[in-house]
Motif scaffolding. Structure first.
Motif, mmCIF file in Angstrom:
data_model
loop_
_atom_site.group_PDB
_atom_site.id
_atom_site.type_symbol
_atom_site.label_atom_id
_atom_site.label_comp_id
_atom_site.label_asym_id
_atom_site.label_seq_id
_atom_site.Cartn_x
_atom_site.Cartn_y
_atom_site.Cartn_z
ATOM 1 N N LEU A 23 -4.065 -5.266 -5.102
ATOM 2 C CA LEU A 23 -3.278 -4.045 -5.246
ATOM 3 C C LEU A 23 -4.064 -2.863 -4.679
ATOM 4 O O LEU A 23 -5.275 -2.747 -4.913
ATOM 5 N N LYS A 24 -3.384 -1.987 -3.945
ATOM 6 C CA LYS A 24 -4.041 -0.838 -3.321
ATOM 7 C C LYS A 24 -3.172 0.409 -3.459
ATOM 8 O O LYS A 24 -2.658 0.957 -2.481
ATOM 9 N N PRO A 25 -3.015 0.886 -4.685
ATOM 10 C CA PRO A 25 -2.179 2.069 -4.899
ATOM 11 C C PRO A 25 -2.929 3.361 -4.576
ATOM 12 O O PRO A 25 -4.155 3.383 -4.438
ATOM 13 N N THR A 26 -2.172 4.436 -4.475
ATOM 14 C CA THR A 26 -2.714 5.788 -4.331
ATOM 15 C C THR A 26 -2.238 6.633 -5.504
ATOM 16 O O THR A 26 -1.037 6.665 -5.802
ATOM 17 N N LEU A 27 -3.182 7.312 -6.171
ATOM 18 C CA LEU A 27 -2.851 8.254 -7.237
ATOM 19 C C LEU A 27 -3.593 9.560 -6.972
ATOM 20 O O LEU A 27 -4.828 9.583 -6.966
ATOM 21 N N ASN A 28 -2.859 10.609 -6.740
ATOM 22 C CA ASN A 28 -3.454 11.919 -6.536
ATOM 23 C C ASN A 28 -2.696 12.962 -7.349
ATOM 24 O O ASN A 28 -1.453 12.958 -7.388
ATOM 25 N N ASN A 29 -3.432 13.843 -8.021
ATOM 26 C CA ASN A 29 -2.842 14.959 -8.757
ATOM 27 C C ASN A 29 -1.831 14.499 -9.802
ATOM 28 O O ASN A 29 -0.805 15.149 -10.024
ATOM 29 N N CYS A 30 -2.140 13.375 -10.452
ATOM 30 C CA CYS A 30 -1.270 12.851 -11.505
ATOM 31 C C CYS A 30 -1.856 13.171 -12.888
ATOM 32 O O CYS A 30 -3.064 13.323 -13.048
ATOM 33 N N PRO B 184 0.801 -1.223 0.000
ATOM 34 C CA PRO B 184 0.000 0.000 0.000
ATOM 35 C C PRO B 184 0.836 1.276 0.000
ATOM 36 O O PRO B 184 0.284 2.377 -0.109
ATOM 37 N N ASN B 185 2.147 1.144 0.096
ATOM 38 C CA ASN B 185 3.016 2.319 0.029
ATOM 39 C C ASN B 185 3.326 2.737 -1.409
ATOM 40 O O ASN B 185 4.146 3.643 -1.613
ATOM 41 N N ASN B 186 2.674 2.105 -2.368
ATOM 42 C CA ASN B 186 2.763 2.599 -3.740
ATOM 43 C C ASN B 186 1.901 3.857 -3.852
ATOM 44 O O ASN B 186 0.696 3.791 -4.072
ATOM 45 N N ILE B 187 2.528 4.983 -3.660
ATOM 46 C CA ILE B 187 1.839 6.277 -3.616
ATOM 47 C C ILE B 187 2.446 7.189 -4.679
ATOM 48 O O ILE B 187 3.655 7.465 -4.658
ATOM 49 N N TRP B 188 1.613 7.617 -5.604
ATOM 50 C CA TRP B 188 2.058 8.503 -6.681
ATOM 51 C C TRP B 188 1.300 9.819 -6.559
ATOM 52 O O TRP B 188 0.069 9.846 -6.642
ATOM 53 N N GLU B 189 2.016 10.893 -6.399
ATOM 54 C CA GLU B 189 1.403 12.207 -6.302
ATOM 55 C C GLU B 189 2.206 13.196 -7.144
ATOM 56 O O GLU B 189 3.442 13.194 -7.122
ATOM 57 N N TYR B 190 1.474 14.000 -7.901
ATOM 58 C CA TYR B 190 2.085 14.999 -8.776
ATOM 59 C C TYR B 190 3.097 14.359 -9.736
ATOM 60 O O TYR B 190 4.231 14.808 -9.874
ATOM 61 N N VAL B 191 2.655 13.270 -10.383
ATOM 62 C CA VAL B 191 3.462 12.565 -11.377
ATOM 63 C C VAL B 191 2.843 12.778 -12.755
ATOM 64 O O VAL B 191 1.623 12.670 -12.922
ATOM 65 N N THR B 192 3.663 13.056 -13.739
ATOM 66 C CA THR B 192 3.216 13.147 -15.128
ATOM 67 C C THR B 192 3.809 11.987 -15.910
ATOM 68 O O THR B 192 5.027 11.749 -15.859
#
Length: 290
Positions: free
Chosen positions: A48-55, A22-30
């Motif tokens: 799978l439990k990813p985080t995607l914010n502001n990508c 769960p530490n797969n965290i993507w923020e502000y990625v292009t």
């Protein structure tokens, strides 16, 4: 910023996620110019439990994001942009829709919808509004499915929404689709102004919690569906065919148009709440009492 050497669609394969951490965290990625194989982001694996914010996912040669398992959910998915993809912006299973959050945009993709795989819903779930429709084939919900105001669902030819079960009575199946006057929930075929393009909403459940309000059902009534000899855009319960299922629940402010059969079919003597229906251009009578 992850981008191709050349600013062309599908210039590189993309990112493949197979880790359930769960530490797969993507923020502000292009992520730009990927998707040469399947998608710019391809998620493959169980739990799978990813985080995607502001990508920002853009210029994909395939899908923007592809979830290849019915057991993938986002811990957060907010304020993301998926644009200019050769295919749809996203492919996922219906079990994952609840984890799509707010303020996401899907613009200028070849296919302007979120593509949803055919599947059976087990646990209760919620479908939130996106800025494009969900495109589905056949959905079977065996528990509570709640659809939020403003959601648009496009159903493929001969597709259907079965609540409870496809054939037998499913007592735990519940559909709650309560829109508003300003944000109705729309169920429609994939082509406008075509009668009987998809089967319809089939409530094979006697649950009194079923509730549809401010919904539009357009272009349904293509076939009898399972265990019936009549076509209708909305079937509330079932008559003597196969097994009897009571017509129960609340159905108000619903517009049914371009049905290839009846508008709504239910047993009037069961006394479900049915008010404020509007009908237009249906092939058979607007109401069928079985």
């Amino acid at each position: 910023i992850l981008k191709g050497q050349n600013a062309v669609k599908g210039n590189w394969k993309g990112i493949v996620l197979e880790s359930a951490d769960p530490n797969n965290i993507w923020e502000y990625v292009t992520i730009s110019d990927a998707g040469s194989s399947k998608a710019s982001i391809y998620m493959n694996g169980s739990a799978l439990k990813p985080t995607l914010n502001n990508c920002s996912i853009q210029n994909s040669g395939g899908y923007g994001i592809y979830l290849n398992n019915n057991n993938i959910e986002f811990l957060a998915f907010n304020s993301n942009s998926v644009a200019n993809c050769t295919n749809a912006p996203m492919y996922l299973y219906p079990q994952s829709i609840f984890s799509l959050g707010i303020n996401n945009t899907f613009k200028n993709n070849t296919y302007a919808y979120v593509q949803v795989s055919n599947n059976t819903l087990g646990p209760p779930t919620v479908w939130n509004k996106m800025d494009v429709p969900y495109r589905v084939g056949e959905i079977i919900s065996k528990s509570k499915l709640e659809i939020k105001p403003g959601v648009v669902i496009e159903i493929n030819p001969e597709g259907a929404f079965y609540i409870g079960d496809q054939v037998v009575e499913g007592v735990n199946g519940i559909l709650v689709a309560n829109g508003t006057a300003n944000e109705p929930i729309i169920f429609k075929g994939t082509t406008d102004n075509v009668k009987g393009l998809w089967t319809g909403i089939v409530l094979n459940t006697p649950n009194v919690e079923n509730s549809l309000n401010y919904c539009q059902i357009i272009g349904a009534g293509s076939s009898n569906g399972s265990c019936g000899n009549y076509k209708a855009a909305l079937k509330i319960g079932r008559g003597k065919y196969c097994t009897d299922i009571k017509s129960r629940g609340s159905y108000q402010n619903i517009t049914i148009q371009n049905s290839g059969g009846y508008g709504v079919a239910y047993r009037i003597s069961d006394a479900p709440t049915v008010n404020g229906f509007q009908y237009a251009n249906n092939t058979l009578t607007n109401v069928f009492n079985f």
